[in-house]
Design an enzyme around this catalytic site. Structure first.
Site: not given
Length: 264
Positions: A115, A182
């Protein structure tokens, strides 16, 4: 017959065939997902919330990830296995390399997911130069939930959207072979998907990406708490779990999920 390869996933993008991905944490569900035709199993650090009952993903350890990845590997034969790298397991290039190697060697992962944006460029280069495939993750970053002030949609403002798109290009250039987006607006998901050569998978990033991923328990409507607005309970209206998984695969392949009106 061996496992699905990254080359095949890249070919699916080029040919416009949607990629289906779901999270998996154990051998039994891995086998069910594979039988239903899911191409990619994501061993997600979301296990901290849906398996361990934690409030976030931050407490998940490398040992947790290796354990669950190994179980998913044992339960499947043909699917592509992608594993999250947990919080603070890739703070430096060498730490990232050692931990990614564990997930591949001990857990059976074919790719690891990190991430973060452009600041991860050096780490992505370090891993891919040593034969470790990397999936980048942009938009809402659950491991940064305290910094961003909760689980909020990202990229709604022009400056934020531009930065996410720039980060995507930088990480692709650094060697990332896949991207998960996302909780970003559908128009941004479409723009980034068109701009990148690598597969872009939507997790609340609209219907125009190269594939879709959901947390398995959200897709079955059994997650504790409220599921994301972009998700759908596929168990509702089907007679059993295998049918629900098949319904998800079919809906993604036919561009029937996600609905644009339920996207951001």
């Amino acid at each position: 017959m061996g496992r699905l390869t990254l080359t095949k996933l890249q070919k699916m993008k080029r040919q416009g065939e949607k990629i289906t991905m779901l999270t998996a944490y154990d051998a039994s569900f891995a086998a069910l997902l594979e039988a239903a035709g899911v191409e990619v199993l994501l061993v997600g650090d979301s296990l901290g919330m849906v398996i361990q009952g934690q409030e976030s993903t931050l407490s998940v350890t490398m040992d947790d990830m290796v354990y669950h990845c190994r179980n998913v590997s044992r339960g499947s034969q043909c699917t592509f296995i992608l594993s999250d790298m947990p919080f603070m397991s890739y703070a430096t290039p060498n730490q990232a390399m050692d931990n990614a190697a564990r997930l591949m060697r001990e857990g059976g992962a074919q790719m690891v997911k990190l991430e973060g944006g452009r600041l991860l460029g050096e780490i992505v280069e370090h891993l891919t130069a040593r034969g470790i495939p990397v999936c980048a993750h942009l938009g809402l970053l659950p491991q940064s939930v305290h910094r961003i002030g909760g689980y909020r949609v990202q990229g709604r403002e022009e400056i934020s959207a531009r930065r996410i798109q720039e980060d995507a290009m930088i990480l692709q250039e650094a060697g990332a072979d896949m991207l998960i987006l996302e909780c970003v607006p559908a128009r941004l998901g479409s723009k980034i998907t068109d701009a990148l050569k690598i597969p872009v998978i939507s997790c609340g990033a609209g219907p125009y990406c190269d594939g879709q991923v959901l947390v398995l328990y959200d897709m079955l409507g059994i997650s504790p708490g409220k599921s994301p607005s972009f998700s759908r309970n596929f168990l509702e209206g089907t007679s059993n779990i295998p049918n629900a998984i098949q319904a998800y695969v079919s809906a993604v392949k036919k561009n029937e999920f996600p609905l644009l009106e339920l996207s951001y």
